[in-house]
Design a protein around this motif. Structure first.
Motif, short mmCIF file in Angstrom:
data_model
loop_
_atom_site.label_atom_id
_atom_site.label_comp_id
_atom_site.label_asym_id
_atom_site.label_seq_id
_atom_site.Cartn_x
_atom_site.Cartn_y
_atom_site.Cartn_z
N ALA A 1 -66.72 15.28 8.52
CA ALA A 1 -66.29 13.89 8.64
C ALA A 1 -65.17 13.59 7.65
O ALA A 1 -64.22 12.88 7.97
CB ALA A 1 -67.47 12.95 8.40
N ALA A 2 -65.26 14.16 6.45
CA ALA A 2 -64.22 13.94 5.44
C ALA A 2 -62.90 14.57 5.90
O ALA A 2 -61.83 14.00 5.72
CB ALA A 2 -64.65 14.53 4.10
N ALA B 1 -76.58 18.50 7.03
CA ALA B 1 -76.07 17.18 6.65
C ALA B 1 -74.83 17.31 5.77
O ALA B 1 -73.84 16.59 5.96
CB ALA B 1 -77.15 16.40 5.91
N LYS B 2 -74.86 18.27 4.84
CA LYS B 2 -73.71 18.50 3.96
C LYS B 2 -72.50 18.94 4.77
O LYS B 2 -71.38 18.48 4.56
CB LYS B 2 -74.06 19.56 2.92
CG LYS B 2 -73.00 19.81 1.90
CD LYS B 2 -73.46 20.83 0.88
CE LYS B 2 -72.36 21.16 -0.10
NZ LYS B 2 -72.76 22.21 -1.04
N ARG B 3 -72.74 19.82 5.73
CA ARG B 3 -71.66 20.31 6.57
C ARG B 3 -71.06 19.17 7.41
O ARG B 3 -69.85 19.06 7.56
CB ARG B 3 -72.18 21.43 7.48
CG ARG B 3 -71.19 21.99 8.46
CD ARG B 3 -70.03 22.66 7.73
NE ARG B 3 -69.07 23.15 8.66
CZ ARG B 3 -68.77 24.43 8.82
NH1 ARG B 3 -69.35 25.33 8.08
NH2 ARG B 3 -67.88 24.81 9.69
N ASP B 4 -71.93 18.30 7.94
CA ASP B 4 -71.44 17.16 8.72
C ASP B 4 -70.60 16.23 7.87
O ASP B 4 -69.59 15.70 8.33
CB ASP B 4 -72.62 16.40 9.34
CG ASP B 4 -73.31 17.20 10.44
OD1 ASP B 4 -72.66 18.12 10.99
OD2 ASP B 4 -74.47 16.89 10.76
N GLU B 5 -71.00 16.01 6.61
CA GLU B 5 -70.22 15.17 5.71
C GLU B 5 -68.84 15.77 5.46
O GLU B 5 -67.83 15.07 5.45
CB GLU B 5 -70.95 14.98 4.38
CG GLU B 5 -72.18 14.11 4.47
CD GLU B 5 -72.98 14.10 3.18
OE1 GLU B 5 -72.49 14.65 2.16
OE2 GLU B 5 -74.08 13.54 3.18
N GLN B 6 -68.80 17.09 5.25
CA GLN B 6 -67.52 17.76 5.02
C GLN B 6 -66.62 17.64 6.26
O GLN B 6 -65.42 17.38 6.14
CB GLN B 6 -67.73 19.23 4.69
CG GLN B 6 -68.32 19.46 3.32
CD GLN B 6 -68.62 20.93 3.05
OE1 GLN B 6 -68.56 21.75 3.96
NE2 GLN B 6 -68.97 21.25 1.82
#
Length: 136
Positions: free
Chosen positions: A74-75, A67-72
């Motif tokens: 997306a950013a 999830a953290k990787r996906d957020e990064q």
């Protein structure tokens, strides 16, 4: 003679059974190898995703890292596509600033009978002659 023929037929039947059994075993083995090869193709074709440093993770930690990787990701996509390659040495810091671009190098003009100032060049370099070895 009849006993001899029956014995030959029995040998022929046994040879055919052995051949069919061998063919079936080989077919199963081929299918097994194809299945392994297809799994390996999928493994090789998928892009590896690095989720962090080498740490033993549980299922919940793995979900959180993904999830953290996906957020990064997306950013990064929202920020804009990152430019690839080396940065330019003389790149302007900001696009809004009106900065002076480097002046283009002066091209050599043909020598004219007039003065150097008329040609627009402050100094003209004389070409250097290089000795050339002639081969006959």
């Amino acid at each position: 003679m009849r006993r001899f023929l029956t014995r030959l037929v029995q040998k022929l039947v046994k040879a055919a059974q052995m051949s069919f059994a061998k063919g079936i075993l080989q077919q199963h083995h081929i299918q097994f190898l194809m299945k392994i090869n297809n799994e390996a193709k999928v493994r090789r074709s998928t892009r590896p995703v690095v989720l962090g440093t080498a740490v033993v993770m549980g299922h919940e930690e793995l979900k959180a890292a993904r999830a953290k990787r996906d957020e990064q990701d997306a950013a990064k996509e929202a920020k804009g596509k990152a430019k690839r390659g080396r940065k330019r040495k003389n790149a302007p810091e900001a696009e809004d600033d009106e900065t002076e671009l480097p002046k283009p190098k002066a091209k050599r003009a043909k020598k004219s009978k007039g003065s150097k100032e008329e040609a627009g060049i402050s100094e003209v370099c004389e070409p250097v002659s290089v000795p050339v070895a002639q081969m006959y």
